[in-house]
Design a protein around this motif. Structure first.
Motif, PDB file in Angstrom:
ATOM      1  N   ALA A 127      18.458 -64.920  11.033  1.00 24.80           N
ATOM      2  CA  ALA A 127      19.884 -64.834  11.942  1.00 24.80           C
ATOM      3  C   ALA A 127      19.809 -63.779  13.217  1.00 24.80           C
ATOM      4  O   ALA A 127      20.321 -63.931  14.461  1.00 24.80           O
ATOM      5  N   ASP A 128      19.348 -62.318  12.699  1.00 28.52           N
ATOM      6  CA  ASP A 128      19.659 -60.912  13.577  1.00 28.52           C
ATOM      7  C   ASP A 128      17.911 -60.988  14.606  1.00 28.52           C
ATOM      8  O   ASP A 128      18.582 -60.696  15.558  1.00 28.52           O
ATOM      9  N   HIS A 129      17.206 -61.815  13.740  1.00 28.27           N
ATOM     10  CA  HIS A 129      15.902 -61.790  14.537  1.00 28.27           C
ATOM     11  C   HIS A 129      16.337 -62.509  16.085  1.00 28.27           C
ATOM     12  O   HIS A 129      15.758 -62.132  16.344  1.00 28.27           O
ATOM     13  N   THR A 130      17.042 -63.870  14.865  1.00 25.48           N
ATOM     14  CA  THR A 130      16.838 -64.807  16.070  1.00 25.48           C
ATOM     15  C   THR A 130      17.774 -64.807  17.733  1.00 25.48           C
ATOM     16  O   THR A 130      17.223 -65.459  18.346  1.00 25.48           O
ATOM     17  N   SER A 131      19.017 -63.910  16.552  1.00 23.98           N
ATOM     18  CA  SER A 131      19.680 -63.762  18.205  1.00 23.98           C
ATOM     19  C   SER A 131      19.113 -62.804  18.630  1.00 23.98           C
ATOM     20  O   SER A 131      19.781 -62.223  20.031  1.00 23.98           O
ATOM     21  N   TYR A 132      18.756 -61.682  18.120  1.00 19.92           N
ATOM     22  CA  TYR A 132      18.216 -60.632  19.084  1.00 19.92           C
ATOM     23  C   TYR A 132      16.806 -61.386  20.292  1.00 19.92           C
ATOM     24  O   TYR A 132      16.752 -61.079  21.683  1.00 19.92           O
ATOM     25  N   HIS A 133      15.925 -62.195  19.470  1.00 22.30           N
ATOM     26  CA  HIS A 133      15.231 -62.968  21.042  1.00 22.30           C
ATOM     27  C   HIS A 133      15.733 -63.301  22.002  1.00 22.30           C
ATOM     28  O   HIS A 133      15.433 -63.907  22.814  1.00 22.30           O
ATOM     29  N   THR A 134      17.388 -64.043  20.757  1.00 26.25           N
ATOM     30  CA  THR A 134      17.425 -65.309  22.198  1.00 26.25           C
ATOM     31  C   THR A 134      17.967 -64.437  23.374  1.00 26.25           C
ATOM     32  O   THR A 134      18.059 -64.847  24.043  1.00 26.25           O
ATOM     33  N   GLY A 135      18.520 -63.445  23.240  1.00 23.29           N
ATOM     34  CA  GLY A 135      19.183 -62.804  24.685  1.00 23.29           C
ATOM     35  C   GLY A 135      17.687 -62.293  25.178  1.00 23.29           C
ATOM     36  O   GLY A 135      18.504 -62.202  26.456  1.00 23.29           O
ATOM     37  N   GLU A 136      16.682 -61.944  24.676  1.00 22.29           N
ATOM     38  CA  GLU A 136      15.342 -62.046  25.414  1.00 22.29           C
ATOM     39  C   GLU A 136      15.115 -63.061  26.037  1.00 22.29           C
ATOM     40  O   GLU A 136      15.209 -63.144  27.289  1.00 22.29           O
ATOM     41  N   ILE A 137      15.193 -63.975  25.936  1.00 19.01           N
ATOM     42  CA  ILE A 137      15.229 -65.750  26.351  1.00 19.01           C
ATOM     43  C   ILE A 137      16.216 -65.303  27.433  1.00 19.01           C
ATOM     44  O   ILE A 137      15.685 -65.486  28.585  1.00 19.01           O
ATOM     45  N   ILE A 138      16.889 -65.477  27.292  1.00 18.73           N
ATOM     46  CA  ILE A 138      18.257 -65.682  27.983  1.00 18.73           C
ATOM     47  C   ILE A 138      18.359 -64.156  29.446  1.00 18.73           C
ATOM     48  O   ILE A 138      18.153 -64.487  30.469  1.00 18.73           O
ATOM     49  N   ALA A 139      18.200 -63.546  29.031  1.00 14.84           N
ATOM     50  CA  ALA A 139      17.505 -62.112  30.097  1.00 14.84           C
ATOM     51  C   ALA A 139      16.251 -63.020  31.175  1.00 14.84           C
ATOM     52  O   ALA A 139      16.602 -62.725  32.074  1.00 14.84           O
ATOM     53  N   VAL A 140      15.324 -63.096  30.842  1.00 18.55           N
ATOM     54  CA  VAL A 140      14.086 -63.389  30.629  1.00 18.55           C
ATOM     55  C   VAL A 140      14.771 -64.847  31.294  1.00 18.55           C
ATOM     56  O   VAL A 140      14.045 -64.553  33.242  1.00 18.55           O
ATOM     57  N   ARG A 141      15.407 -65.917  31.544  1.00 16.88           N
ATOM     58  CA  ARG A 141      15.287 -67.083  32.073  1.00 16.88           C
ATOM     59  C   ARG A 141      16.169 -66.486  33.588  1.00 16.88           C
ATOM     60  O   ARG A 141      16.291 -66.930  34.754  1.00 16.88           O
ATOM     61  N   ARG A 142      17.473 -65.329  33.446  1.00 15.03           N
ATOM     62  CA  ARG A 142      18.227 -64.925  34.636  1.00 15.03           C
ATOM     63  C   ARG A 142      17.220 -64.542  35.520  1.00 15.03           C
ATOM     64  O   ARG A 142      17.130 -64.602  36.673  1.00 15.03           O
ATOM     65  N   LEU A 143      16.595 -63.616  35.187  1.00 13.76           N
ATOM     66  CA  LEU A 143      15.037 -63.074  36.186  1.00 13.76           C
ATOM     67  C   LEU A 143      14.571 -64.382  36.483  1.00 13.76           C
ATOM     68  O   LEU A 143      14.315 -63.745  37.756  1.00 13.76           O
ATOM     69  N   LEU A 144      14.509 -65.012  35.653  1.00 15.47           N
ATOM     70  CA  LEU A 144      13.238 -66.209  36.277  1.00 15.47           C
ATOM     71  C   LEU A 144      14.398 -67.240  37.642  1.00 15.47           C
ATOM     72  O   LEU A 144      14.303 -68.222  37.650  1.00 15.47           O
ATOM     73  N   ASN A 145      16.114 -66.963  37.460  1.00 17.64           N
ATOM     74  CA  ASN A 145      16.535 -67.521  38.212  1.00 17.64           C
ATOM     75  C   ASN A 145      16.632 -69.181  37.414  1.00 17.64           C
ATOM     76  O   ASN A 145      17.165 -70.209  38.354  1.00 17.64           O
ATOM     77  N   ALA A 146      16.452 -69.562  36.126  1.00 18.69           N
ATOM     78  CA  ALA A 146      16.070 -70.924  35.598  1.00 18.69           C
ATOM     79  C   ALA A 146      17.463 -70.720  34.480  1.00 18.69           C
ATOM     80  O   ALA A 146      17.388 -71.604  33.384  1.00 18.69           O
TER      81      ALA A 146
END
Length: 158
Positions: free
Chosen positions: A137-156
């Motif tokens: 749960a912790d590992h997935t949550s951590y990297h999900t946060g990174e996915i969200i950040a990358v999506r925002r950077l890509l305006n996606a």
């Protein structure tokens, strides 16, 4: 109150629901295919690499938790895909489906009548089902946060 039932319910919530941010499923939903392999400037990974890392690490924890003879991949090369992008949409979908299937397989381990959440496995270094569930749960949550950040950077982010 059945304490084991309450603990398993809490662990299931951690594995399946959103907490500090949206769930993994929401984070990858609707991501345009052409952005899956983009590595933003000054960041180390694409969304594809993060998704695959989640899949590989979760599968590793699942197999470790149910098979004393399981051998983990080499760190770190065995846990990160080399390619920044999935080969095609089928590979992307297969990875997402495997993450979902492995999450549910781990939940089945937790819900098994004979499951002892806190007794260390007879192998390993003190790991037990409760610890491994929280780790997933912790590992997935951590990297999900990174996915969200990358999506925002890509305006996606939609």
């Amino acid at each position: 109150m059945d304490i084991k039932k309450e603990i398993v319910k809490t662990l299931k919530d951690l594995l399946l629901k959103a907490h500090a941010h949206v769930s993994f499923a929401e984070a990858v939903k609707g991501l345009p295919a052409e952005l899956r392999g983009v590595v933003p400037d000054r960041l180390p990974y694409s969304i594809w690499q993060l998704v695959e890392h989640i899949r590989i690490a979760q599968a590793d924890i699942l197999e470790f938790s149910r098979d004393a003879d399981y051998k983990s991949p080499r760190w770190p090369e065995g846990y990160w895909p080399k390619s920044p992008a999935p080969a095609n949409d089928h590979v992307w979908q297969k990875s997402l489906e495997q993450i979902k299937a492995d999450t549910h397989a781990f939940i089945e381990l937790l819900e098994a009548p004979e499951a002892d959440l806190f007794t260390p496995f007879p192998y390993g270094d003190g790991q037990h089902l409760f610890r491994e569930a929280v780790l997933i749960a912790d590992h997935t949550s951590y990297h999900t946060g990174e996915i969200i950040a990358v999506r925002r950077l890509l305006n996606a982010w939609k």
